[in-house]
Design a protein around this motif. Structure first.
Motif, PDB file in Angstrom:
ATOM      1  N   UNK A 116     -25.203 -44.151   6.036  1.00  0.00           N
ATOM      2  CA  UNK A 116     -26.118 -43.368   5.202  1.00  0.00           C
ATOM      3  C   UNK A 116     -26.445 -44.115   3.906  1.00  0.00           C
ATOM      4  N   UNK A 117     -27.724 -44.147   3.518  1.00  0.00           N
ATOM      5  CA  UNK A 117     -28.096 -44.735   2.230  1.00  0.00           C
ATOM      6  C   UNK A 117     -27.636 -43.776   1.133  1.00  0.00           C
ATOM      7  N   UNK A 118     -26.653 -44.209   0.320  1.00  0.00           N
ATOM      8  CA  UNK A 118     -26.124 -43.335  -0.728  1.00  0.00           C
ATOM      9  C   UNK A 118     -26.655 -43.693  -2.109  1.00  0.00           C
ATOM     10  N   UNK A 119     -27.291 -44.891  -2.226  1.00  0.00           N
ATOM     11  CA  UNK A 119     -27.788 -45.265  -3.548  1.00  0.00           C
ATOM     12  C   UNK A 119     -28.912 -46.277  -3.452  1.00  0.00           C
ATOM     13  N   UNK A 155     -24.629 -45.455 -10.983  1.00  0.00           N
ATOM     14  CA  UNK A 155     -23.453 -45.794 -10.173  1.00  0.00           C
ATOM     15  C   UNK A 155     -23.230 -44.621  -9.223  1.00  0.00           C
ATOM     16  N   UNK A 156     -22.487 -44.883  -8.135  1.00  0.00           N
ATOM     17  CA  UNK A 156     -22.224 -43.827  -7.154  1.00  0.00           C
ATOM     18  C   UNK A 156     -20.745 -43.804  -6.790  1.00  0.00           C
ATOM     19  N   UNK A 163     -19.304 -47.492  -7.435  1.00  0.00           N
ATOM     20  CA  UNK A 163     -20.066 -48.711  -7.150  1.00  0.00           C
ATOM     21  C   UNK A 163     -21.422 -48.675  -7.842  1.00  0.00           C
ATOM     22  N   UNK A 164     -21.871 -49.846  -8.295  1.00  0.00           N
ATOM     23  CA  UNK A 164     -23.203 -49.980  -8.880  1.00  0.00           C
ATOM     24  C   UNK A 164     -23.863 -51.249  -8.388  1.00  0.00           C
ATOM     25  N   UNK A 183     -20.242 -45.857 -17.228  1.00  0.00           N
ATOM     26  CA  UNK A 183     -20.142 -44.832 -16.173  1.00  0.00           C
ATOM     27  C   UNK A 183     -18.920 -45.074 -15.295  1.00  0.00           C
ATOM     28  N   UNK A 184     -18.048 -46.003 -15.762  1.00  0.00           N
ATOM     29  CA  UNK A 184     -16.799 -46.251 -15.048  1.00  0.00           C
ATOM     30  C   UNK A 184     -16.919 -47.098 -13.804  1.00  0.00           C
TER      31      UNK A 184
END
Ligand code: ING
Length: 308
Positions: A116-119, A155-156, A163-164, A183-184
């Protein structure tokens, strides 16, 4: 320990006349090698599906749009999504995005281990120029063919981490990493197509350009206590050399893997996302140490303004 078995899939040159299907076959071969080496995340370069077309001056929009993807996944890239999912492997790659509204971006995506494309990220820092430049040894027309990204630096939370992404020239700007650092972010994934020769400073040696490549990625990793993987499209494309040097840098700024060729080449490293904790809680504990009351110029002006 939160382990990510990371693979960087450097691509050698993609010639102008090479089809997306031919390129996807090369990408699948690298994915197979990554699987054999136990990887569960694979990162491909910027504009991974085609030659670096911004080197070519084009006026006809239909000719330009040939280089863009109108949907993702699509027929050419579906095999990548299917095989990655069958391998339980996450994936990131860059491509030229043409939106349904007719907007053009230099884009990259994160696909999770379920396919799945998450970002999605759209390149913010576009180098080069928009009109034909007779002064240059060769053209670099990203400002002609792409709009600046309109999604910021998100980021996700996915694949047990944060992850970014960024793309190519973005890696040279500290703001890129810092916005994700705030954003960590624990792993930044990026691809690049970087000419081996500086079109405005031909005397600049390859070693100096490779130094800038390492410097930019190592600084971003160290100063934000994050893993960074940078993956090249390399080699000579229709007579135009791009350098390799794909690398993985750990949260302390150490290069832990680096490509040695300018061809299709896989680099791999077992990354512990918990290795980011020490930096984020000591020297780069942003909350304890940053003094934002003094940083205003960074966002209130674009260019430098020296004293009178
Ligand atoms: N390429 C190059 C990059 O930033 C460049 C352009 C090269 C800018 C060297 C400055 C110095 O790596 C892309 N595609 O951004």
């Amino acid at each position: 320990m939160r382990m990510v078995n990371l693979a960087g899939a450097q691509l050698g040159p993609i010639q102008k006349d090479e089809s997306r299907e031919q390129v996807v076959r090369r990408m699948l071969a690298l994915m197979d090698e990554a699987k054999a080496k136990g990887a569960d995340l694979i990162v491909y370069p910027e504009l991974a599906l085609t030659t670096f077309f911004p080197r070519w001056y084009m006026e006809d929009q239909a000719e330009v749009d040939r280089w863009f993807e109108r949907e993702m996944p699509n027929a050419a890239t579906q095999p990548l999504f299917e095989r990655a999912r069958s391998y339980g492997m996450g994936m990131s790659f860059g491509y030229a995005e043409l939106t349904p509204e007719g907007r053009h971006f230099n884009t990259s995506i994160i696909v999770d281990r379920d396919g799945q494309i998450v970002g999605k990220y759209r390149k913010v820092h576009l180098p080069g120029h928009a009109e034909y430049d007779t002064e240059r040894a060769f053209q670099h027309l990203e400002k002609r063919y792409f709009e600046p990204g309109d999604l910021g630096f998100p980021v996700w939370r996915t694949m047990e981490g944060v992850f970014g992404m960024c793309i190519c020239n973005d890696r040279r700007w500290p703001e890129t990493y810092r916005v994700m650092g705030l954003q960590g972010v624990e792993m930044v994934m990026l691809g690049y197509n970087t000419p081996s020769v500086n079109s405005q400073k031909p005397e600049e040696g390859l070693e100096q350009r490779m130094f800038h490549n390492r410097l930019s990625v190592q600084a971003g990793a160290y100063q934000n206590a994050t893993w960074v993987i940078a993956v090249a499209k390399a080699g000579v494309e229709d007579g135009h050399p791009l350098f390799g040097g794909s690398l993985i840098v750990d949260p302390d700024g150490t290069i832990v893997a680096e490509a040695t060729t300018e061809a299709d080449e896989l680099i791999v490293h077992a990354c512990d996302l918990d290795a980011t904790v020490f930096g984020k809680t000591t020297i780069f504990d942003f909350k304890r140490h940053r003094r934002i009351e003094h940083y205003g110029l960074i966002c209130s002006q674009t260019g430098a303004v020296p004293p009178a």
